[in-house]
Write an enzyme that holds these catalytic residues in place. Structure first.
Site, PDB file in Angstrom:
ATOM      1  N   ARG A  22       0.832  -1.214   0.000  1.00 28.06           N
ATOM      2  CA  ARG A  22       0.000   0.000   0.000  1.00 28.06           C
ATOM      3  C   ARG A  22       0.863   1.260   0.000  1.00 28.06           C
ATOM      4  NH1 ARG A  22      -4.387   0.507   4.590  1.00 28.06           N
ATOM      5  NH2 ARG A  22      -2.528   0.969   5.807  1.00 28.06           N
ATOM      6  N   LYS A  75      -2.905   7.017   1.231  1.00 32.94           N
ATOM      7  CA  LYS A  75      -2.705   7.203   2.675  1.00 32.94           C
ATOM      8  C   LYS A  75      -1.753   8.375   2.900  1.00 32.94           C
ATOM      9  CE  LYS A  75      -1.989   4.359   6.826  1.00 32.94           C
ATOM     10  NZ  LYS A  75      -3.192   4.697   7.573  1.00 32.94           N
ATOM     11  N   GLU A 105     -16.170   5.442   6.282  1.00 32.76           N
ATOM     12  CA  GLU A 105     -15.278   4.657   7.143  1.00 32.76           C
ATOM     13  C   GLU A 105     -15.070   5.439   8.438  1.00 32.76           C
ATOM     14  OE1 GLU A 105     -11.237   4.398   5.534  1.00 32.76           O
ATOM     15  OE2 GLU A 105     -11.523   6.329   4.543  1.00 32.76           O
TER      16      GLU A 105
HETATM   17  N1  PLP Z   1      -9.295   4.053   7.240  1.00 35.77           N
HETATM   18  C1  PLP Z   1      -8.518   5.092   7.589  1.00 35.77           C
HETATM   19  C2  PLP Z   1      -8.943   6.482   7.236  1.00 35.77           C
HETATM   20  C3  PLP Z   1      -7.310   4.876   8.284  1.00 35.77           C
HETATM   21  O1  PLP Z   1      -6.536   5.927   8.625  1.00 35.77           O
HETATM   22  C4  PLP Z   1      -6.943   3.553   8.620  1.00 35.77           C
HETATM   23  C5  PLP Z   1      -5.709   3.274   9.337  1.00 35.77           C
HETATM   24  O2  PLP Z   1      -4.928   4.128   9.663  1.00 35.77           O
HETATM   25  C6  PLP Z   1      -7.794   2.499   8.250  1.00 35.77           C
HETATM   26  C7  PLP Z   1      -8.961   2.788   7.548  1.00 35.77           C
HETATM   27  C8  PLP Z   1      -7.459   1.089   8.581  1.00 35.77           C
HETATM   28  O3  PLP Z   1      -6.409   0.620   7.771  1.00 35.77           O
HETATM   29  P1  PLP Z   1      -5.432  -0.519   8.247  1.00 35.77           P
HETATM   30  O4  PLP Z   1      -6.298  -1.721   8.509  1.00 35.77           O
HETATM   31  O5  PLP Z   1      -4.521  -0.738   7.091  1.00 35.77           O
HETATM   32  O6  PLP Z   1      -4.753  -0.031   9.468  1.00 35.77           O
END
Ligand code: PLP
Length: 305
Positions: free
Chosen positions: A59, A155, A188
């Site tokens: 990612r 991200k 989310e």
């Molecule tokens: N959604 C957002 C906006 C996030 O910042 C994160 C994690 O930081 C997630 C979802 C969950 O992602 P992950 O399972 O890769 O930690």
């Protein structure tokens, strides 16, 4: 520096050097600071194992690619630096934070042609009991309008809307904020993916588009489910009313795994207690991720995002 006496979480890696956390810094003209022109990853470390490592690095590479940035070093070298940062911090349980910024240049909106990326890695110990207590008790979420930009699949460190929503949630007595788009659908959490379990036991989580982050834990849970022969996942957006009426709800993230949601906007979800599905999913996910981490694989094949 006396490495042996370094307290946990206090050695940072910045551009080729391991330095004490208190003296680690970036340039005032760093584009991460000036424009949030930078991306990041957060990997959980559990019992000394890096969880879902390949998924996070895949990612990271994708986020960088979407912004025409390069990986700061080959993946194998990055893995070595991550492990060395863990070792110097004696990190057994906690989080490893990676950030790649476009680097320091004279301030100008235009993206510079020449790459001069900065890599920052920090480590933080966290008592696993912190999350186990949340898993046992469940958490409350509060909902807020999703005011973020159109590329939440990248991200980036441009997290101000998330920060504002999470802070409002905490002030309202909730642990996490769930964000709602202009159509009234949950996107989310501020730093987690959102899930519900419908009356007929279908697991629902928003499909992967530019509106949400493709959670590595979300992907891990979906894989763990299908390996367990449970094909009851629907990847689609759900409304706030569906969430209020859900049998169960939960959030997923690298830091906490699967954590049950027992209240949304002050209303009880299901029986108002953590349900069996969230507990089962957490153990399925954790078993799979731990076994992959032990084999040094780490969720690489499953990350779409
Ligand atoms: N959604 C957002 C906006 C996030 O910042 C994160 C994690 O930081 C997630 C979802 C969950 O992602 P992950 O399972 O890769 O930690």
């Amino acid at each position: 520096m006396n490495r042996r006496s370094a307290p946990q979480g206090r050695i940072a890696y910045v551009d080729g050097r391991y330095i004490t956390h208190s003296s680690a810094s970036v340039h005032v003209e760093d584009r991460g600071l000036q424009f949030a022109d930078s991306v990041y990853e957060v990997c959980a470390v559990s019992d000394g194992l890096l969880m879902d490592e390949e998924g996070h690095l895949t990612r990271l590479e994708r986020s960088l690619g979407e912004l025409s940035m390069e990986m700061p070093m080959p993946r194998s070298a990055l893995k070595a630096v991550m492990r060395e940062t863990m070792r110097r911090n004696r990190l057994k349980d906690g989080l490893l934070y990676l950030q790649v910024t476009r680097g320091a240049y004279r301030r100008d909106h235009l993206i510079p042609q020449r790459a001069r990326e900065s890599l920052i890695i920090t480590a933080r110990s966290i008592d696993p009991q912190t999350y186990e207590m949340k898993r046992a008790e469940g958490i409350a979420v509060a909902t807020f309008p999703d005011i973020r930009w159109g590329r939440c699949d990248i991200k980036t460190t441009g997290l101000l809307p998330n920060v504002l929503a999470k802070t409002k949630a905490r002030r309202a007595g909730a642990y996490e904020a769930w964000l709602i788009d202009s159509k009234g659908l949950i996107t989310e959490g501020a730093s987690t993916n959102a899930w519900i379990v419908s009356e007929d036991n279908v697991l629902i989580t928003r499909e992967l588009t530019a509106n949400i982050l493709a959670g590595v834990t979300r992907a891990g849970v979906i894989t763990a489910l299908s390996r367990a022969g449970i094909n009851a996942v629907e990847e689609r957006a759900f409304t706030l009313n569906e969430a209020y009426a859900a049998r169960e709800a939960f959030i997923t993230s690298a830091s906490g795994g699967v954590i049950p949601v027992v209240r949304i906007d002050g209303r009880s979800v299901g029986k108002g207690k953590p349900g069996p599905m969230a507990a089962r999913l957490h153990s399925l996910y954790r078993e799979l991720s731990l076994s992959e981490a032990r084999m040094g694989q780490g969720n690489g094949a499953r990350t779409t995002g």
